[in-house]
Write an enzyme that holds these catalytic residues in place. Structure first.
Site, PDB file in Angstrom:
ATOM      1  N   SER A   1       0.840  -1.195   0.000  1.00 18.35           N
ATOM      2  CA  SER A   1       0.000   0.000   0.000  1.00 18.35           C
ATOM      3  C   SER A   1       0.882   1.255   0.000  1.00 18.35           C
ATOM      4  O   SER A   1       1.704   1.429  -0.910  1.00 18.35           O
ATOM      5  CB  SER A   1      -0.952  -0.048   1.194  1.00 18.35           C
ATOM      6  OG  SER A   1      -1.966   0.926   1.094  1.00 18.35           O
TER       7      SER A   1
ATOM      8  N   ASP B   1      -9.799  -4.107  -4.962  1.00 23.36           N
ATOM      9  CA  ASP B   1      -9.058  -3.029  -4.319  1.00 23.36           C
ATOM     10  C   ASP B   1      -9.225  -1.744  -5.127  1.00 23.36           C
ATOM     11  O   ASP B   1      -9.016  -1.759  -6.348  1.00 23.36           O
ATOM     12  CB  ASP B   1      -7.579  -3.425  -4.263  1.00 23.36           C
ATOM     13  CG  ASP B   1      -6.674  -2.360  -3.686  1.00 23.36           C
ATOM     14  OD1 ASP B   1      -7.162  -1.334  -3.188  1.00 23.36           O
ATOM     15  OD2 ASP B   1      -5.441  -2.576  -3.748  1.00 23.36           O
TER      16      ASP B   1
ATOM     17  N   HIS C   1      -8.031  -4.974  -0.647  1.00 25.14           N
ATOM     18  CA  HIS C   1      -6.863  -4.222  -0.168  1.00 25.14           C
ATOM     19  C   HIS C   1      -6.600  -4.602   1.293  1.00 25.14           C
ATOM     20  O   HIS C   1      -7.433  -4.364   2.158  1.00 25.14           O
ATOM     21  CB  HIS C   1      -7.129  -2.723  -0.276  1.00 25.14           C
ATOM     22  CG  HIS C   1      -5.904  -1.887  -0.036  1.00 25.14           C
ATOM     23  ND1 HIS C   1      -5.046  -1.531  -1.054  1.00 25.14           N
ATOM     24  CD2 HIS C   1      -5.395  -1.334   1.093  1.00 25.14           C
ATOM     25  CE1 HIS C   1      -4.074  -0.792  -0.558  1.00 25.14           C
ATOM     26  NE2 HIS C   1      -4.255  -0.664   0.742  1.00 25.14           N
TER      27      HIS C   1
END
Length: 334
Positions: free
Chosen positions: A168, A263, A293
């Site tokens: 991320s 995501d 995610h």
């Protein structure tokens, strides 16, 4: 709730529903950094402790950028005798939207990475927003990379097997560190491992719209994280913030990119992999259509997370065996 149009696997849907029921604010109404950190700390403390054995764990403070404080890092070394010397060294940047997350909250995940890959892993406690806005985290990421490269003999022993990795926002920082190194003539990693990275800073992709709610990481939270990081005066188009917008990606290290089909950041992760490939950078992509995610943190619960972790750790191990064969030139897997 599951619907006919739900694209998560049943196991992922059950996990997402559980997390949303316990921590609904992370998917929507986060209003300040302290509250966001409270939520993520509660999430971590609520998970069963994972006794993942490694050889040793050491907390240290390493030099930060000029004029900035030192950077806390946690160094994980593999179990003696399980990995031949020299071995890879991974500089790992945790996720959390540049606002939350820490070396403590990622302890179990990094232990898994160390044990499975046989690498020494340096987990980096970079400065967080909004107390320290862009480019503080990017500067810390590059400083940590430089320290690891200079300390490679002590850490891992193989100067040809230095790896940057992150998920991320940490995936963003991993590749940004490579961009800064290319710009400044700094250390060039053998591999960059990017797990559902934020690369564009944009909010107009199809995956942003399609996966905007119902998949744990709500776009409201993503926008809020971005605003905390950039602040009112940040340059959202700067390549150190949005590497997808870099004019030229040639000369970047080979990449191993993991994306998740549910995501909001899926499209920008895939677009970045394509940009790298177009710049003649070797890339392997692994795409998990029914994942969300954050799924990478749950190999104890999700088959796909175990598969993703195995792929990442094998790529890292390969970086130590033969730098030239980390990725097939222009290859795509999964």
């Amino acid at each position: 709730m599951t619907s006919d149009s739900d694209r998560l696997t049943p196991a992922a849907r059950s996990l997402v529903d559980l997390m949303n029921s316990v921590f609904p604010d992370l998917g929507g109404a986060v209003t300040d950094a302290a509250e966001a950190r409270r939520i993520i700390d509660a999430l971590e403390s609520g998970r069963p402790a994972q006794a993942v054995e490694v050889g040793s764990v050491e907390d240290r403070v390493v030099p930060g950028p000029e004029g900035a404080p030192g950077i806390p890092v946690r160094i994980y070394r593999p179990v003696p005798g399980e990995t031949p010397w020299p071995r890879p060294t991974v500089v790992y940047f945790h996720g959390g939207g540049w606002v939350i997350g820490s070396v403590d909250s990622y302890d179990t995940s990094v232990r898994r990475l160390c044990r499975a890959s046989g690498a020494t892993v340096v987990s980096v406690g970079y400065r967080l927003a909004p107390e320290h806005r862009f480019p503080a985290a990017a500067q810390d990421a590059y400083a940590a990379l430089c320290w690891a490269a200079a300390s490679i003999g002590e850490l891992g022993g193989d100067p040809e097997a230095l790896v940057v990795a992150g998920d991320s926002a940490g995936g963003n920082l991993a590749t940004v560190a490579c961009l800064v190194a290319r710009e400044r003539g700094g250390p060039v990693p053998a591999l960059q491992v990017l797990v559902y990275p934020g690369t564009g800073g944009g909010q107009e992709t199809d995956s942003y719209r399609r996966n905007g709610s119902g998949y744990f990481m709500d776009v409201t939270a993503l926008r809020w994280f971005w605003e905390q990081y950039m602040g009112p005066e940040g340059d959202a188009a700067h390549p150190w913030a949005a590497p997808l917008r870099a004019a030229d990606l040639s000369g970047m290290p080979p990449a191993y990119v993991v994306t998740a089909g549910c995501d909001p950041l899926c499209d920008e992760g895939q677009a970045y992999a394509l940009r790298l490939r177009e710049a003649q950078v070797p890339v392997v992509e692994r795409h998990f259509p029914g994942m969300f995610h954050g799924f990478f943190a749950f190999p104890d619960l999700l088959d796909e997370a175990r598969e993703a972790l195995a792929g990442v750790t094998e790529a890292i191990a390969e970086a130590g065996r033969d730098r030239k064969n980390i990725c097939d030139q222009g290859g795509r897997a999964g």
